[in-house]
Design an enzyme around this catalytic site. Structure first.
Site, PDB file in Angstrom:
ATOM      1  N   ASP A   1       0.868  -1.187   0.000  1.00 54.45           N
ATOM      2  CA  ASP A   1       0.000   0.000   0.000  1.00 54.45           C
ATOM      3  C   ASP A   1       0.901   1.231   0.000  1.00 54.45           C
ATOM      4  O   ASP A   1       1.048   1.911   1.012  1.00 54.45           O
ATOM      5  CB  ASP A   1      -0.892  -0.040   1.243  1.00 54.45           C
ATOM      6  CG  ASP A   1      -1.793   1.174   1.361  1.00 54.45           C
ATOM      7  OD1 ASP A   1      -1.836   1.970   0.405  1.00 54.45           O
ATOM      8  OD2 ASP A   1      -2.441   1.317   2.406  1.00 54.45           O
TER       9      ASP A   1
ATOM     10  N   LYS B   1       0.411   3.729  -2.068  1.00 49.61           N
ATOM     11  CA  LYS B   1      -0.387   4.860  -2.584  1.00 49.61           C
ATOM     12  C   LYS B   1       0.442   5.697  -3.553  1.00 49.61           C
ATOM     13  O   LYS B   1       0.592   6.904  -3.414  1.00 49.61           O
ATOM     14  CB  LYS B   1      -0.945   5.714  -1.457  1.00 49.61           C
ATOM     15  CG  LYS B   1      -1.858   4.922  -0.541  1.00 49.61           C
ATOM     16  CD  LYS B   1      -3.008   5.722  -0.015  1.00 49.61           C
ATOM     17  CE  LYS B   1      -3.917   4.845   0.811  1.00 49.61           C
ATOM     18  NZ  LYS B   1      -3.255   4.166   1.940  1.00 49.61           N
ATOM     19  N   VAL B   2       0.934   5.001  -4.555  1.00 41.72           N
ATOM     20  CA  VAL B   2       1.854   5.630  -5.498  1.00 41.72           C
ATOM     21  C   VAL B   2       1.116   6.738  -6.257  1.00 41.72           C
ATOM     22  O   VAL B   2       0.018   6.516  -6.783  1.00 41.72           O
ATOM     23  CB  VAL B   2       2.414   4.576  -6.474  1.00 41.72           C
ATOM     24  CG1 VAL B   2       3.535   5.176  -7.302  1.00 41.72           C
ATOM     25  CG2 VAL B   2       2.879   3.332  -5.726  1.00 41.72           C
ATOM     26  N   ALA B   3       1.713   7.918  -6.282  1.00 39.26           N
ATOM     27  CA  ALA B   3       1.090   9.070  -6.943  1.00 39.26           C
ATOM     28  C   ALA B   3       2.200   9.882  -7.601  1.00 39.26           C
ATOM     29  O   ALA B   3       2.797  10.750  -6.964  1.00 39.26           O
ATOM     30  CB  ALA B   3       0.333   9.921  -5.926  1.00 39.26           C
TER      31      ALA B   3
ATOM     32  N   ASN C   1       6.715   7.347 -15.319  1.00 39.54           N
ATOM     33  CA  ASN C   1       8.024   6.700 -15.190  1.00 39.54           C
ATOM     34  C   ASN C   1       8.322   6.332 -13.737  1.00 39.54           C
ATOM     35  O   ASN C   1       8.777   5.224 -13.439  1.00 39.54           O
ATOM     36  CB  ASN C   1       9.125   7.610 -15.760  1.00 39.54           C
ATOM     37  CG  ASN C   1      10.477   6.932 -15.728  1.00 39.54           C
ATOM     38  OD1 ASN C   1      10.657   5.891 -16.363  1.00 39.54           O
ATOM     39  ND2 ASN C   1      11.405   7.485 -14.976  1.00 39.54           N
TER      40      ASN C   1
HETATM   41  P1  BMP Z   1      -6.973   0.540  10.495  1.00 39.95           P
HETATM   42  O1  BMP Z   1      -7.877  -0.708  10.418  1.00 39.95           O
HETATM   43  O2  BMP Z   1      -5.957   0.437  11.592  1.00 39.95           O
HETATM   44  O3  BMP Z   1      -7.734   1.807  10.515  1.00 39.95           O
HETATM   45  O4  BMP Z   1      -6.073   0.537   9.165  1.00 39.95           O
HETATM   46  C1  BMP Z   1      -6.598   0.802   7.898  1.00 39.95           C
HETATM   47  C2  BMP Z   1      -5.517   0.663   6.847  1.00 39.95           C
HETATM   48  O5  BMP Z   1      -6.074   0.935   5.563  1.00 39.95           O
HETATM   49  C3  BMP Z   1      -4.344   1.604   7.001  1.00 39.95           C
HETATM   50  O6  BMP Z   1      -3.187   0.933   6.546  1.00 39.95           O
HETATM   51  C4  BMP Z   1      -4.658   2.759   6.086  1.00 39.95           C
HETATM   52  O7  BMP Z   1      -3.490   3.376   5.572  1.00 39.95           O
HETATM   53  C5  BMP Z   1      -5.412   2.054   4.962  1.00 39.95           C
HETATM   54  N1  BMP Z   1      -6.425   2.894   4.263  1.00 39.95           N
HETATM   55  C6  BMP Z   1      -7.474   3.478   4.955  1.00 39.95           C
HETATM   56  O8  BMP Z   1      -7.612   3.343   6.163  1.00 39.95           O
HETATM   57  N2  BMP Z   1      -8.388   4.232   4.251  1.00 39.95           N
HETATM   58  C7  BMP Z   1      -8.312   4.443   2.920  1.00 39.95           C
HETATM   59  O9  BMP Z   1      -9.159   5.108   2.353  1.00 39.95           O
HETATM   60  C8  BMP Z   1      -7.258   3.827   2.215  1.00 39.95           C
HETATM   61  C9  BMP Z   1      -6.334   3.043   2.902  1.00 39.95           C
HETATM   62  O10 BMP Z   1      -5.368   2.448   2.252  1.00 39.95           O
END
Ligand code: BMP
Length: 216
Positions: free
Chosen positions: A60, A62-64, A68
């Site tokens: 995860d 979240k590449v933005a 390239n």
């Molecule tokens: P938690 O159950 O502890 O809240 O973790 C949720 C996980 O999902 C975290 O790794 C967070 O970065 C990710 N995440 C999120 O909570 N909401 C999003 O919209 C996108 C996510 O990747």
């Protein structure tokens, strides 16, 4: 990725020993382990490879970025053993297509509406078009909020049979059963599993709730 328990562990634990302990405890219960920057920065990128021996790993990151750079990041993750990589879609279709190509058959997931309150500000109004773009670019699926299950249902109509992975269960207030009933394929659960005194029991509780909610 497996499709058995429908639960993905978000392993954001930053104490390395505890993180690997949690992974060992739940590896047979979850369909995948999602790792994010906290654990990679607290350990090393080799963590992707190490965890991939226990369960499919979703990076995860979240590449933005420009195509390239997206391509370079996705390739590195895949070479280290990632089964999937999460990217942002607001960068545009050229960047998302670059991710899909670099994934070389592994899965790319595109963030649509984010699960936290701020997700309603900018990501929610764009979520439908991000979901449509994910389909058009050949992504394997999208990320949609378990904190707003009705949005999962709305986005399901757009993505057809693409996978929907939904974070926000437990610590953020979302419910695994409501989210799966609204059409998510998987729920992503972090703190309420890895932060529990007994992570295996906590994971089992979510797995049982998911099992009860599924129609298939
Ligand atoms: P938690 O159950 O502890 O809240 O973790 C949720 C996980 O999902 C975290 O790794 C967070 O970065 C990710 N995440 C999120 O909570 N909401 C999003 O919209 C996108 C996510 O990747």
């Amino acid at each position: 990725m497996r499709k058995e328990s429908r639960v993905i562990l978000a392993l954001d634990e930053v104490r390395p020993e505890r993180a690997f302990h949690v992974a060992e405890q739940v590896q047979d219960l979850v369909d995948a382990i999602k790792i994010n920057w906290p654990l990679v920065l607290a350990t090393s990128p080799d963590t992707i490879t190490r965890l991939s021996r226990m369960a499919p790993v979703i990076c995860d990151f979240k590449v933005a970025d420009i195509p390239n750079t997206v391509s370079l990041i996705v390739s590195q993750a895949v070479q280290r053993g990632a089964e999937g990589v999460i990217v942002h879609g607001f960068t545009g279709s050229d960047s998302v297509k670059a991710a899909v190509e670099a994934a070389d058959g592994r899965q790319i997931f595109v963030v649509t509406e984010m699960s936290h309150p701020g997700g309603a500000e900018y990501t929610a109004p764009a979520a439908e078009s991000l979901a449509k773009m994910a389909v058009d670019c050949g992504a394997a699926g999208i990320i949609a909020p378990a904190t707003r299950p009705e949005r999962v249902a709305a986005l399901r109509k757009i993505v057809g049979d693409l996978l929907i992975l939904s974070p926000g269960v437990g610590a953020q207030g979302g419910s695994a059963s409501a989210t799966l009933e609204k059409g998510a394929d998987y729920v992503i659960v972090g703190r309420s599993i890895y932060g529990a005194e007994d992570p295996r029991s906590a994971a089992l509780r979510v797995v049982n709730e998911a099992k009860a909610a599924r129609s298939d």
